[in-house]
Design a protein around this motif. Structure first.
Motif, PDB file in Angstrom:
ATOM      1  N   GLY A   1     -34.178   9.732 -16.960  1.00  0.00           N
ATOM      2  CA  GLY A   1     -34.048  10.233 -15.611  1.00  0.00           C
ATOM      3  C   GLY A   1     -34.703   9.370 -14.627  1.00  0.00           C
ATOM      4  N   ALA A   2     -35.607   8.872 -14.886  1.00  0.00           N
ATOM      5  CA  ALA A   2     -36.357   7.896 -13.858  1.00  0.00           C
ATOM      6  C   ALA A   2     -35.350   6.664 -13.910  1.00  0.00           C
ATOM      7  CB  ALA A   2     -37.662   7.495 -14.315  1.00  0.00           C
ATOM      8  N   VAL A   3     -34.859   6.035 -14.870  1.00  0.00           N
ATOM      9  CA  VAL A   3     -34.198   4.825 -14.936  1.00  0.00           C
ATOM     10  C   VAL A   3     -32.619   5.139 -14.208  1.00  0.00           C
ATOM     11  CG1 VAL A   3     -32.828   3.470 -16.567  1.00  0.00           C
ATOM     12  CG2 VAL A   3     -35.124   3.852 -16.925  1.00  0.00           C
ATOM     13  N   ASN A   4     -32.200   6.288 -14.301  1.00  0.00           N
ATOM     14  CA  ASN A   4     -30.931   6.637 -13.525  1.00  0.00           C
ATOM     15  C   ASN A   4     -31.322   6.687 -12.129  1.00  0.00           C
ATOM     16  OD1 ASN A   4     -29.235   6.757 -16.014  1.00  0.00           O
ATOM     17  ND2 ASN A   4     -29.819   8.708 -16.345  1.00  0.00           N
ATOM     18  N   ARG A   5     -32.377   7.339 -11.871  1.00  0.00           N
ATOM     19  CA  ARG A   5     -32.666   7.346 -10.519  1.00  0.00           C
ATOM     20  C   ARG A   5     -32.814   5.973  -9.908  1.00  0.00           C
ATOM     21  NH1 ARG A   5     -37.515   7.157  -7.751  1.00  0.00           N
ATOM     22  NH2 ARG A   5     -38.706   7.294  -9.658  1.00  0.00           N
ATOM     23  N   ILE A   6     -33.433   5.086 -10.536  1.00  0.00           N
ATOM     24  CA  ILE A   6     -33.752   3.731  -9.976  1.00  0.00           C
ATOM     25  C   ILE A   6     -32.228   3.089  -9.945  1.00  0.00           C
ATOM     26  CG2 ILE A   6     -34.489   1.508 -10.604  1.00  0.00           C
ATOM     27  CD1 ILE A   6     -36.975   3.051 -11.541  1.00  0.00           C
ATOM     28  N   ARG A   7     -31.436   3.087 -11.040  1.00  0.00           N
ATOM     29  CA  ARG A   7     -29.894   2.617 -10.999  1.00  0.00           C
ATOM     30  C   ARG A   7     -29.279   3.201  -9.740  1.00  0.00           C
ATOM     31  NH1 ARG A   7     -28.806   2.875 -17.406  1.00  0.00           N
ATOM     32  NH2 ARG A   7     -30.031   0.936 -17.871  1.00  0.00           N
ATOM     33  N   LYS A   8     -29.248   4.392  -9.373  1.00  0.00           N
ATOM     34  CA  LYS A   8     -28.726   4.940  -8.362  1.00  0.00           C
ATOM     35  C   LYS A   8     -28.938   4.442  -7.018  1.00  0.00           C
ATOM     36  CE  LYS A   8     -29.522   8.731  -6.415  1.00  0.00           C
ATOM     37  NZ  LYS A   8     -29.933   9.800  -5.761  1.00  0.00           N
ATOM     38  N   ILE A   9     -30.195   4.160  -6.788  1.00  0.00           N
ATOM     39  CA  ILE A   9     -30.913   3.626  -5.546  1.00  0.00           C
ATOM     40  C   ILE A   9     -30.295   2.200  -5.536  1.00  0.00           C
ATOM     41  CG2 ILE A   9     -32.929   3.060  -4.306  1.00  0.00           C
ATOM     42  CD1 ILE A   9     -34.100   5.448  -5.563  1.00  0.00           C
ATOM     43  N   LYS A  10     -30.390   1.409  -6.588  1.00  0.00           N
ATOM     44  CA  LYS A  10     -30.118   0.158  -6.658  1.00  0.00           C
ATOM     45  C   LYS A  10     -28.536  -0.085  -6.298  1.00  0.00           C
ATOM     46  CE  LYS A  10     -30.192  -3.866  -9.606  1.00  0.00           C
ATOM     47  NZ  LYS A  10     -30.479  -4.118 -11.260  1.00  0.00           N
ATOM     48  N   ARG A  11     -27.698   0.573  -6.810  1.00  0.00           N
ATOM     49  CA  ARG A  11     -26.318   0.636  -6.611  1.00  0.00           C
ATOM     50  C   ARG A  11     -26.007   0.785  -5.126  1.00  0.00           C
ATOM     51  NH1 ARG A  11     -25.374   4.580 -10.234  1.00  0.00           N
ATOM     52  NH2 ARG A  11     -25.731   3.701 -12.284  1.00  0.00           N
ATOM     53  N   GLN A  12     -26.825   1.790  -4.736  1.00  0.00           N
ATOM     54  CA  GLN A  12     -26.533   2.254  -2.987  1.00  0.00           C
ATOM     55  C   GLN A  12     -27.214   1.054  -2.232  1.00  0.00           C
ATOM     56  OE1 GLN A  12     -29.069   5.748  -2.791  1.00  0.00           O
ATOM     57  NE2 GLN A  12     -27.437   7.045  -3.410  1.00  0.00           N
ATOM     58  N   LEU A  13     -27.810   0.080  -2.593  1.00  0.00           N
ATOM     59  CA  LEU A  13     -28.452  -0.869  -1.708  1.00  0.00           C
ATOM     60  C   LEU A  13     -27.808  -2.239  -2.152  1.00  0.00           C
ATOM     61  CD1 LEU A  13     -32.278   0.234  -1.543  1.00  0.00           C
ATOM     62  CD2 LEU A  13     -30.680   0.596   0.284  1.00  0.00           C
ATOM     63  N   TYR A  14     -26.911  -2.329  -3.238  1.00  0.00           N
ATOM     64  CA  TYR A  14     -26.390  -3.548  -3.423  1.00  0.00           C
ATOM     65  C   TYR A  14     -25.926  -4.291  -2.318  1.00  0.00           C
ATOM     66  CZ  TYR A  14     -24.099  -6.905  -6.093  1.00  0.00           C
ATOM     67  OH  TYR A  14     -23.399  -8.118  -6.795  1.00  0.00           O
ATOM     68  N   GLY A  15     -26.350  -5.509  -2.303  1.00  0.00           N
ATOM     69  CA  GLY A  15     -25.690  -6.554  -1.217  1.00  0.00           C
ATOM     70  C   GLY A  15     -26.191  -6.091   0.340  1.00  0.00           C
ATOM     71  N   ARG A  16     -26.958  -5.043   0.457  1.00  0.00           N
ATOM     72  CA  ARG A  16     -27.502  -4.716   1.756  1.00  0.00           C
ATOM     73  C   ARG A  16     -28.899  -4.968   1.874  1.00  0.00           C
ATOM     74  NH1 ARG A  16     -25.153   1.170   1.817  1.00  0.00           N
ATOM     75  NH2 ARG A  16     -23.059   0.754   1.219  1.00  0.00           N
ATOM     76  N   ALA A  17     -29.759  -5.137   1.036  1.00  0.00           N
ATOM     77  CA  ALA A  17     -31.245  -5.380   1.266  1.00  0.00           C
ATOM     78  C   ALA A  17     -31.776  -6.400   0.389  1.00  0.00           C
ATOM     79  CB  ALA A  17     -31.932  -4.259   1.480  1.00  0.00           C
ATOM     80  N   GLY A  18     -32.833  -6.871   0.346  1.00  0.00           N
ATOM     81  CA  GLY A  18     -33.724  -7.489  -0.496  1.00  0.00           C
ATOM     82  C   GLY A  18     -34.669  -6.589  -1.542  1.00  0.00           C
ATOM     83  N   PHE A  19     -35.317  -7.099  -2.115  1.00  0.00           N
ATOM     84  CA  PHE A  19     -36.344  -6.700  -3.218  1.00  0.00           C
ATOM     85  C   PHE A  19     -37.211  -5.573  -2.440  1.00  0.00           C
ATOM     86  CE2 PHE A  19     -40.157  -6.338  -5.867  1.00  0.00           C
ATOM     87  CZ  PHE A  19     -39.737  -5.583  -6.783  1.00  0.00           C
ATOM     88  N   ALA A  20     -37.897  -5.951  -1.134  1.00  0.00           N
ATOM     89  CA  ALA A  20     -38.901  -5.410  -0.572  1.00  0.00           C
ATOM     90  C   ALA A  20     -38.234  -3.885  -0.197  1.00  0.00           C
ATOM     91  CB  ALA A  20     -39.347  -5.907   0.441  1.00  0.00           C
ATOM     92  N   LEU A  21     -37.047  -3.837   0.467  1.00  0.00           N
ATOM     93  CA  LEU A  21     -36.454  -2.507   0.796  1.00  0.00           C
ATOM     94  C   LEU A  21     -36.042  -1.835  -0.615  1.00  0.00           C
ATOM     95  CD1 LEU A  21     -35.500  -0.725   2.806  1.00  0.00           C
ATOM     96  CD2 LEU A  21     -33.375  -1.718   2.982  1.00  0.00           C
ATOM     97  N   LEU A  22     -35.613  -2.459  -1.497  1.00  0.00           N
ATOM     98  CA  LEU A  22     -35.283  -1.609  -2.997  1.00  0.00           C
ATOM     99  C   LEU A  22     -36.566  -0.864  -3.399  1.00  0.00           C
ATOM    100  CD1 LEU A  22     -33.429  -0.659  -5.063  1.00  0.00           C
ATOM    101  CD2 LEU A  22     -34.241  -3.203  -6.096  1.00  0.00           C
ATOM    102  N   ARG A  23     -37.890  -1.736  -3.429  1.00  0.00           N
ATOM    103  CA  ARG A  23     -39.074  -1.237  -3.923  1.00  0.00           C
ATOM    104  C   ARG A  23     -39.405  -0.051  -2.964  1.00  0.00           C
ATOM    105  NH1 ARG A  23     -44.518  -1.995  -3.061  1.00  0.00           N
ATOM    106  NH2 ARG A  23     -45.836  -1.935  -4.867  1.00  0.00           N
ATOM    107  N   THR A  24     -39.257  -0.257  -1.677  1.00  0.00           N
ATOM    108  CA  THR A  24     -39.682   0.922  -0.844  1.00  0.00           C
ATOM    109  C   THR A  24     -38.948   2.107  -0.919  1.00  0.00           C
ATOM    110  OG1 THR A  24     -40.366  -0.720   0.778  1.00  0.00           O
ATOM    111  CG2 THR A  24     -39.847   1.797   1.502  1.00  0.00           C
ATOM    112  N   MET A  25     -37.333   2.004  -1.207  1.00  0.00           N
ATOM    113  CA  MET A  25     -36.570   3.134  -1.395  1.00  0.00           C
ATOM    114  C   MET A  25     -36.934   3.928  -2.929  1.00  0.00           C
ATOM    115  SD  MET A  25     -34.571   3.460   1.139  1.00  0.00           S
ATOM    116  CE  MET A  25     -33.057   4.525   0.568  1.00  0.00           C
ATOM    117  N   ILE A  26     -37.225   3.046  -3.700  1.00  0.00           N
ATOM    118  CA  ILE A  26     -37.759   3.702  -4.943  1.00  0.00           C
ATOM    119  C   ILE A  26     -39.001   4.636  -4.977  1.00  0.00           C
ATOM    120  CG2 ILE A  26     -38.468   3.203  -7.545  1.00  0.00           C
ATOM    121  CD1 ILE A  26     -36.098   0.888  -7.260  1.00  0.00           C
TER     122      ILE A  26
END
Length: 96
Positions: A49-74
């Motif tokens: 479940g945690a892995v799927n949640r992270i993948r969903k967030i990653k897909r939503q941010l694909y191409g829009r942000a860097g690692f720092a924003l991805l980490r914050t969103m997670i």
């Protein structure tokens, strides 16, 4: 239930039902792991479940942000339980 697996495989091999005689022998390749999966009382569902949640967030941010924003969103996304995280206490300050 896991102890009955070898007998079930023998019955399936003899049954000639479509698809099952080809599937059952593959279970024998790793019989110990399949038996453990049927008999032990623990599950990796919460990790999945945690892995799927992270993948969903990653897909939503694909191409829009860097690692720092991805980490914050997670770190700020709602989840069902505590997730231990190594790093600064405030993830927003870490991105600045």
């Amino acid at each position: 239930m896991g102890a009955q697996l070898p007998a079930w495989i023998d019955v399936v091999d003899a049954s000639q039902l479509p698809g099952l005689p080809g599937f059952a022998p593959h279970l024998l390749r790793d019989l110990d792991a399949v038996t453990a999966g049927l008999t032990l009382h623990w599950s990796s569902g919460s990790i999945e479940g945690a892995v799927n949640r992270i993948r969903k967030i990653k897909r939503q941010l694909y191409g829009r942000a860097g690692f720092a924003l991805l980490r914050t969103m997670i770190l700020l996304s709602p989840h069902s339980g505590p997730v231990p995280v190594a790093g600064p206490a405030n993830p927003i300050e870490a991105g600045q």
